[in-house]
Design a protein around this motif. Structure first.
Motif, PDB file in Angstrom:
ATOM      1  N   ALA B   1     -62.086  30.032 -60.476  1.00 44.26           N
ATOM      2  CA  ALA B   1     -61.896  29.032 -59.423  1.00 44.26           C
ATOM      3  C   ALA B   1     -63.246  28.588 -58.883  1.00 44.26           C
ATOM      4  O   ALA B   1     -64.250  29.271 -59.017  1.00 44.26           O
ATOM      5  N   GLN B   2     -63.236  27.403 -58.290  1.00 39.96           N
ATOM      6  CA  GLN B   2     -64.461  26.877 -57.716  1.00 39.96           C
ATOM      7  C   GLN B   2     -64.441  27.051 -56.205  1.00 39.96           C
ATOM      8  O   GLN B   2     -63.386  27.170 -55.590  1.00 39.96           O
ATOM      9  N   SER B   3     -65.628  27.061 -55.613  1.00 42.74           N
ATOM     10  CA  SER B   3     -65.731  27.074 -54.156  1.00 42.74           C
ATOM     11  C   SER B   3     -66.982  26.330 -53.741  1.00 42.74           C
ATOM     12  O   SER B   3     -67.921  26.173 -54.534  1.00 42.74           O
ATOM     13  N   VAL B   4     -66.972  25.860 -52.513  1.00 48.93           N
ATOM     14  CA  VAL B   4     -68.090  25.090 -51.973  1.00 48.93           C
ATOM     15  C   VAL B   4     -68.495  25.669 -50.633  1.00 48.93           C
ATOM     16  O   VAL B   4     -67.630  25.939 -49.787  1.00 48.93           O
ATOM     17  N   THR B   5     -69.782  25.846 -50.436  1.00 51.01           N
ATOM     18  CA  THR B   5     -70.313  26.353 -49.171  1.00 51.01           C
ATOM     19  C   THR B   5     -71.259  25.340 -48.566  1.00 51.01           C
ATOM     20  O   THR B   5     -72.231  24.932 -49.206  1.00 51.01           O
ATOM     21  N   GLN B   6     -70.957  24.931 -47.354  1.00 56.44           N
ATOM     22  CA  GLN B   6     -71.887  24.112 -46.590  1.00 56.44           C
ATOM     23  C   GLN B   6     -72.450  25.018 -45.509  1.00 56.44           C
ATOM     24  O   GLN B   6     -71.731  25.475 -44.630  1.00 56.44           O
ATOM     25  N   LEU B   7     -73.714  25.262 -45.614  1.00 50.66           N
ATOM     26  CA  LEU B   7     -74.330  26.336 -44.833  1.00 50.66           C
ATOM     27  C   LEU B   7     -74.463  26.009 -43.355  1.00 50.66           C
ATOM     28  O   LEU B   7     -74.574  26.921 -42.526  1.00 50.66           O
ATOM     29  N   ASP B   8     -74.494  24.751 -43.017  1.00 52.91           N
ATOM     30  CA  ASP B   8     -74.713  24.357 -41.623  1.00 52.91           C
ATOM     31  C   ASP B   8     -73.486  23.616 -41.102  1.00 52.91           C
ATOM     32  O   ASP B   8     -73.097  22.595 -41.661  1.00 52.91           O
ATOM     33  N   SER B   9     -72.889  24.112 -40.046  1.00 51.99           N
ATOM     34  CA  SER B   9     -71.715  23.424 -39.499  1.00 51.99           C
ATOM     35  C   SER B   9     -72.122  22.257 -38.609  1.00 51.99           C
ATOM     36  O   SER B   9     -71.394  21.263 -38.522  1.00 51.99           O
ATOM     37  N   GLN B  10     -73.278  22.386 -37.956  1.00 51.29           N
ATOM     38  CA  GLN B  10     -73.763  21.307 -37.083  1.00 51.29           C
ATOM     39  C   GLN B  10     -75.260  21.121 -37.301  1.00 51.29           C
ATOM     40  O   GLN B  10     -76.007  22.104 -37.341  1.00 51.29           O
ATOM     41  N   VAL B  11     -75.668  19.870 -37.408  1.00 52.60           N
ATOM     42  CA  VAL B  11     -77.084  19.550 -37.573  1.00 52.60           C
ATOM     43  C   VAL B  11     -77.445  18.431 -36.607  1.00 52.60           C
ATOM     44  O   VAL B  11     -77.020  17.279 -36.791  1.00 52.60           O
ATOM     45  N   PRO B  12     -78.174  18.757 -35.531  1.00 49.32           N
ATOM     46  CA  PRO B  12     -78.699  17.703 -34.658  1.00 49.32           C
ATOM     47  C   PRO B  12     -80.091  17.302 -35.133  1.00 49.32           C
ATOM     48  O   PRO B  12     -80.897  18.152 -35.516  1.00 49.32           O
ATOM     49  N   VAL B  13     -80.359  16.010 -35.105  1.00 50.69           N
ATOM     50  CA  VAL B  13     -81.661  15.530 -35.561  1.00 50.69           C
ATOM     51  C   VAL B  13     -82.016  14.281 -34.768  1.00 50.69           C
ATOM     52  O   VAL B  13     -81.131  13.481 -34.425  1.00 50.69           O
ATOM     53  N   PHE B  14     -83.296  14.097 -34.498  1.00 49.60           N
ATOM     54  CA  PHE B  14     -83.728  12.911 -33.769  1.00 49.60           C
ATOM     55  C   PHE B  14     -83.745  11.697 -34.693  1.00 49.60           C
ATOM     56  O   PHE B  14     -83.982  11.805 -35.899  1.00 49.60           O
ATOM     57  N   GLU B  15     -83.504  10.560 -34.078  1.00 48.41           N
ATOM     58  CA  GLU B  15     -83.514   9.298 -34.817  1.00 48.41           C
ATOM     59  C   GLU B  15     -84.858   9.108 -35.513  1.00 48.41           C
ATOM     60  O   GLU B  15     -85.917   9.431 -34.969  1.00 48.41           O
ATOM     61  N   GLU B  16     -84.795   8.624 -36.739  1.00 49.35           N
ATOM     62  CA  GLU B  16     -85.940   8.354 -37.615  1.00 49.35           C
ATOM     63  C   GLU B  16     -86.562   9.616 -38.206  1.00 49.35           C
ATOM     64  O   GLU B  16     -87.529   9.525 -38.962  1.00 49.35           O
ATOM     65  N   ALA B  17     -86.021  10.777 -37.910  1.00 49.53           N
ATOM     66  CA  ALA B  17     -86.482  12.013 -38.531  1.00 49.53           C
ATOM     67  C   ALA B  17     -85.754  12.228 -39.854  1.00 49.53           C
ATOM     68  O   ALA B  17     -84.678  11.666 -40.070  1.00 49.53           O
ATOM     69  N   PRO B  18     -86.322  13.041 -40.755  1.00 47.24           N
ATOM     70  CA  PRO B  18     -85.631  13.346 -42.012  1.00 47.24           C
ATOM     71  C   PRO B  18     -84.550  14.399 -41.787  1.00 47.24           C
ATOM     72  O   PRO B  18     -84.591  15.164 -40.822  1.00 47.24           O
ATOM     73  N   VAL B  19     -83.586  14.429 -42.694  1.00 44.58           N
ATOM     74  CA  VAL B  19     -82.508  15.422 -42.587  1.00 44.58           C
ATOM     75  C   VAL B  19     -82.121  15.908 -43.977  1.00 44.58           C
ATOM     76  O   VAL B  19     -82.231  15.179 -44.963  1.00 44.58           O
ATOM     77  N   GLU B  20     -81.710  17.160 -44.045  1.00 43.91           N
ATOM     78  CA  GLU B  20     -81.152  17.723 -45.272  1.00 43.91           C
ATOM     79  C   GLU B  20     -79.878  18.473 -44.914  1.00 43.91           C
ATOM     80  O   GLU B  20     -79.882  19.337 -44.029  1.00 43.91           O
ATOM     81  N   LEU B  21     -78.790  18.132 -45.588  1.00 41.73           N
ATOM     82  CA  LEU B  21     -77.523  18.842 -45.416  1.00 41.73           C
ATOM     83  C   LEU B  21     -77.289  19.637 -46.698  1.00 41.73           C
ATOM     84  O   LEU B  21     -77.268  19.076 -47.792  1.00 41.73           O
ATOM     85  N   ARG B  22     -77.087  20.942 -46.529  1.00 46.75           N
ATOM     86  CA  ARG B  22     -77.058  21.812 -47.692  1.00 46.75           C
ATOM     87  C   ARG B  22     -75.642  22.031 -48.225  1.00 46.75           C
ATOM     88  O   ARG B  22     -74.681  22.147 -47.461  1.00 46.75           O
ATOM     89  N   CYS B  23     -75.570  22.106 -49.546  1.00 49.30           N
ATOM     90  CA  CYS B  23     -74.296  22.352 -50.225  1.00 49.30           C
ATOM     91  C   CYS B  23     -74.554  23.230 -51.438  1.00 49.30           C
ATOM     92  O   CYS B  23     -75.382  22.901 -52.287  1.00 49.30           O
ATOM     93  N   ASN B  24     -73.851  24.327 -51.517  1.00 48.74           N
ATOM     94  CA  ASN B  24     -73.893  25.186 -52.698  1.00 48.74           C
ATOM     95  C   ASN B  24     -72.479  25.359 -53.225  1.00 48.74           C
ATOM     96  O   ASN B  24     -71.525  25.384 -52.455  1.00 48.74           O
TER      97      ASN B  24
END
Lengths: 113, 112
Positions: B1-24
């Motif tokens: 079977a497959q599974s997906v993990t998103q490590l961060d439930s909430q990510v606050p970031v300032f406008e115009e800053a870079p962001v990375e949302l993780r998925c394994n």
């Protein structure tokens, strides 16, 4: 544009009632899906159908049944609603030709009291 | 079977800053990978997908994701976020297009 519509945006039902959630897609898609979405749990597949009158259980089919009498319509049925079925229900469809991209409806927020 | 993990439930970031949302993900076979976005009070919309070929895929609104087979990851990135990017983001995998597995979602909040 592909359109997936769901019969209600908000629904309030009493415990023990029989509940029908309807989903219609207008793009002749072969596959249709029902998910429930809960905070912290993401989307969980209840049932899917890959053809008329065909259905397969997903991860959480208990307490639910489905019906697909026509290609464009996929119904989710709660035979006897319970409070733990309070949730957001999302319908989706996809075509074999679109390489698995799913198109989602706006969702039905069901509250069982 | 497959599974997906998103490590961060909430990510606050300032406008115009870079962001990375993780998925394994975990799978013993080859998978197809997706990122979906859900704006408030709306259904999910496809953001981008990896099916085959180039491991870097891009969306029309500046997001990109890179498939890393050795790390079993499919992280989503944007070099400069906007207020309008505030939404819930879901990573998903499928093997055959019938059974999709979704992560638990990451709520991205862009702060002015």
């Amino acid at each position: 544009d592909v359109k997936v519509t769901q019969s209600s945006r908000y629904l309030v039902k009493r415990t023990g009632e029989k509940v029908f959630l309807e989903c219609v897609q207008d793009m002749d898609h072969e596959n249709m899906f029902w998910y429930r979405q809960d905070p912290g749990l993401g989307l969980r597949l209840i049932y899917f159908s890959y053809d008329v009158k065909m259905k397969e259980k997903g991860d959480i089919p208990e307490g639910y049944s489905v019906s697909r009498e026509k290609k464009e319509r996929f119904s989710l049925i709660l035979e006897s609603a319970s409070t733990n079925q309070t949730s957001m229900y999302l319908c989706a469809s996809s075509s074999i030709g679109s390489v698995y991209e799913q198109y989602f409806g706006p969702g039905t927020r069901l509250t069982v009291t | 079977a497959q599974s997906v993990t998103q490590l961060d439930s909430q990510v606050p970031v300032f406008e115009e800053a870079p962001v990375e949302l993780r998925c394994n993900y975990s799978s013993s076979v080859s998978v197809y990978l997706f990122w979906y976005v859900q704006y408030p009070n709306q259904g999910l919309q496809l953001l981008l997908k990896y099916l085959s070929g180039s491991t870097l895929v891009e969306s029309i609104n500046g997001f990109e994701a890179e498939f890393n087979k050795s790390q079993t990851s499919f992280h989503l990135r944007k070099p400069s976020v906007h207020i309008s990017d505030t939404a819930e983001y879901f990573c998903a995998v499928t093997v055959n297009g019938n059974q999709f597995y979704f992560g638990t979602g990451t709520s991205l909040t862009v702060i002015p």
